[in-house]
Design an enzyme around this catalytic site. Structure first.
Site, short mmCIF file in Angstrom:
data_model
loop_
_atom_site.label_atom_id
_atom_site.label_comp_id
_atom_site.label_asym_id
_atom_site.label_seq_id
_atom_site.Cartn_x
_atom_site.Cartn_y
_atom_site.Cartn_z
N SER A 151 17.65 -0.17 9.94
CA SER A 151 18.76 0.91 10.29
C SER A 151 18.97 0.90 11.88
O SER A 151 18.04 0.33 12.79
CB SER A 151 17.69 2.10 9.92
N TYR A 165 10.83 7.92 10.97
CA TYR A 165 11.54 6.97 10.16
C TYR A 165 12.27 5.74 11.14
O TYR A 165 12.03 4.62 10.40
CB TYR A 165 12.63 7.86 9.77
#
Ligand code: NAD
Length: 259
Positions: A151, A165
């Site tokens: 990501s 995250y």
């Protein structure tokens, strides 16, 4: 031609009942691959999803598994191999925020949940798939492929409440370097697709105004769509196209972040 080698290839994609994983499954089905869909629960529209993939020219099956659970990862891999006879490509796509929590609200349970769904999932699924990926490479004389989904948050640290995250995605960006060092001899390539802000259910908590504000900061002027990410998976899955590429991160983000 490139990508024709994906016809008949056995491709397991975690978290693929919607979003980025489903768009990848559709692209592989169009190329005649044998695709394993996975989700924590059987989706209500499963029959339609499978019929659509099969009508595109691929084979498709659904494998229920909560990839936050090691036992489920092992069972999913076994069931996929029992159905298709092996694994050529593994795409560790399932993952998510779990929730947005600032540092002062992170407790042990939340820590475990975010690590399990993003890191344990990919590590354990890869672990159980490894012998099958090695066997496929030996049988074909071509490389097998493991693709992680990182990501932009793995580069930048993540947005509000997404520190953990972002850290899990950075762990994925890093772990493949070790796998390249120690498992390339098995004929397996390891690469990461790292998306920017992609307009899926992942961002269901955002208003249209927030999405427009994010889009205005992206050089290509819009959020990504799940279909924008799929070609990167196709490229990294194909030995003909990327047989000499391993240990790399492909950022698909409209210029939103340049490492
Ligand atoms: P999504 O929420 O639309 O889809 C997530 C998929 O993962 C779903 O199919 C869901 O069923 C599955 N899933 C979630 N938890 C699972 C579990 N425990 N077991 C099995 N399946 C599970 O999200 P998306 O945007 O398509 O995200 C796909 C991947 O891309 C994720 O790893 C996410 O972190 C990553 N990513 C997304 C974005 C974005 O902006 N959308 C950006 C960077 C990275």
């Amino acid at each position: 031609m490139y990508f024709e080698d994906l016809k008949g290839k056995r491709i397991l994609i975690t978290g693929s009942t919607m979003g980025i994983g489903l768009a990848a499954a559709q692209a592989f089905a169009q190329l005649g691959a044998k695709v394993g869909l996975n989700g924590r629960r059987k989706p209500e529209n499963l029959d339609t999803l499978l019929a659509d993939l099969r009508s595109k020219g691929g084979e498709a099956e659904f494998f229920q598994a909560d990839i936050a659970s090691t036992a489920d990862c092992e069972r999913m891999v076994s069931e996929f191999v029992a159905r298709f006879g092996g694994i050529d490509v593994l795409i560790n796509n399932a993952g998510g925020l779990v929730a947005r929590k600032p540092l002062d609200q992170i407790d042990d349970a939340f820590f475990a949940d975010v690590i399990n769904v993003n890191v344990r999932s990919a590590l354990m699924t890869t672990r159980f798939a490894l012998p099958h990926l090695k066997a496929a490479a030996q049988a074909s004389g071509k490389t097998s492929s493991v693709i992680l989904v990182g990501s932009i948050a793995g580069h930048t640290g993540g947005g509000p409440g997404a520190s953990l995250y972002g850290a899990t995605k950075a762990a994925l960006h890093n772990v493949q370097k070790n796998w390249v060092d120690y498992h390339s001899g098995d004929g397996i390539r390891f690469n990461t697709v790292s998306p920017g802000t992609v307009d899926t259910a992942f961002h269901a908590d955002k208003t249209a105004e927030t999405k427009a504000r994010i889009a205005s900061g992206i050089p290509l002027g819009r959020l990504g769509q799940a279909e924008d990410i799929a070609p990167a998976f196709v490229f990294l899955a194909s030995h003909a196209a990327s047989g000499y590429i391993t240990g790399q991160i492909i950022d698909v983000n409209g210029g939103q972040f340049m490492p």
